[in-house]
Design an enzyme around this catalytic site. Structure first.
Site, mmCIF file in Angstrom:
data_model
loop_
_atom_site.group_PDB
_atom_site.id
_atom_site.type_symbol
_atom_site.label_atom_id
_atom_site.label_comp_id
_atom_site.label_asym_id
_atom_site.label_seq_id
_atom_site.Cartn_x
_atom_site.Cartn_y
_atom_site.Cartn_z
ATOM 1 C CD GLU A 31 -28.167 4.541 11.745
ATOM 2 O OE1 GLU A 31 -27.881 4.609 10.530
ATOM 3 O OE2 GLU A 31 -27.604 5.232 12.607
ATOM 4 C CD GLU B 81 -39.118 -0.221 33.482
ATOM 5 O OE1 GLU B 81 -39.188 -1.280 34.115
ATOM 6 O OE2 GLU B 81 -38.143 0.121 32.811
#
Length: 304
Positions: free
Chosen positions: A83, A114
């Protein structure tokens, strides 16, 4: 692996019977839990402020910010990073998001990724992480191996490190120059950290990037004067920003933006000083792109 000591894995006594209540009561219980999130974030505002100043200083010196996480945490980092270019006209390379499992994990869970510290270190190294950069490790539990590996790599390179977790005694905190720990408590559904923990992480990330951009002079008051006018909505926003600051007509603002190649900052300076665009660019460059300081120096600021 012992999850019993993690805050995010505790059972919530307030929602023990959430599966037995009417739907209205169900969503009320979730909403009541969500209301605890802003309080948890408020409790660490001094630490967030320190992190904002660290990020702004590193970015101003040419460094980069990397968000690193797995699952929801990784996606939130990517969301914040992507953004920044349209909102503040930043180079996409300056703020980046890295997620365990790579691009496919953005759209479909790759939970096994992960579990590797080595993979986290390798993914950060692949981005060319260096001493002037910042790594912000995001993990609700505070113990994700992928994030731990990335932070260790960042420290080994001499870079700055920030940890964002929602559990007390988070392992990643010990690897951070600044640890951000909004403790949101047990989730409405045990272990579902996309809920309160994810919301807290989003609120903190909003502050980190927005605060850094403000410190770097990418706003004028609360107006995003560095907006990249890349679609119809953002073009209109840039137009309104120029009209508001320069107190000029829509036609004047449109003409100035056209001359300034869509830059609201340049357009405002052009309208208020009457200087050519090239001269306006030089004026802004002398003050590191800070419009308010540039206008003050030119004694043309329309309001404080």
């Amino acid at each position: 692996m012992n999850l019993s000591q993690l805050t995010t894995e505790q059972r919530n006594p307030r929602t023990l019977h959430i599966d037995e209540v009417p739907t209205l009561e169900l969503v009320r219980l979730i909403n009541e839990e969500d209301q605890r999130v802003p309080q948890a974030v408020a409790a660490i505002l001094p630490d967030i402020a320190r992190a904002v100043d660290l990020i702004a200083a590193r970015l101003a010196a040419g460094g980069r910010l990397f968000y690193i996480g797995a699952g929801t945490s990784g996606r939130l980092g990517i969301l914040d990073a992507v953004e920044c270019p349209p909102t503040y006209r930043t180079d996409p390379e300056r703020i980046q998001g890295i997620i365990a499992g790579g691009t496919p994990a953005i759209f479909r869970a790759q939970e096994g990724a992960e579990d590797s510290e080595e993979l986290g270190a390798r993914d950060l190294a692949a981005r060319g992480f260096r001493a002037g950069d910042i790594a912000c490790g995001i993990a609700a539990s505070g113990r994700t191996p992928y994030v731990i590996g990335a932070l260790r790599r960042a420290r080994a390179c001499g870079g700055a490190t920030i940890a964002l977790a929602c559990s007390e005694h988070a392992a990643i905190a010990s690897l951070a120059d600044i640890a951000l720990l909004p403790i949101t408590g047990p989730e409405a559904i045990t272990g579902s950290t996309r809920m309160k923990a994810g919301t807290a992480q989003k609120l903190v990330l909003n502050m980190l990037s927005t605060g850094a951009m403000i410190r770097l002079g990418k706003t004028y008051g609360n107006l995003m004067v560095d907006v990249k006018a890349s679609n119809a909505k953002l073009k209109e926003r840039a137009l309104v920003i120029v009209m508001t600051i320069a107190a000029c007509s829509r036609e004047e603002a449109a003409a100035a933006l056209a001359a300034a190649d869509g830059s609201a900052k340049l357009a405002v300076l052009h309208v208020l000083t009457g200087a050519p665009i090239a001269a306006c660019e030089e004026m802004l460059a002398k003050r590191q792109g800070r419009l308010k300081e540039t206008l003050r120096a030119a004694r043309k600021e329309p309001f404080a």
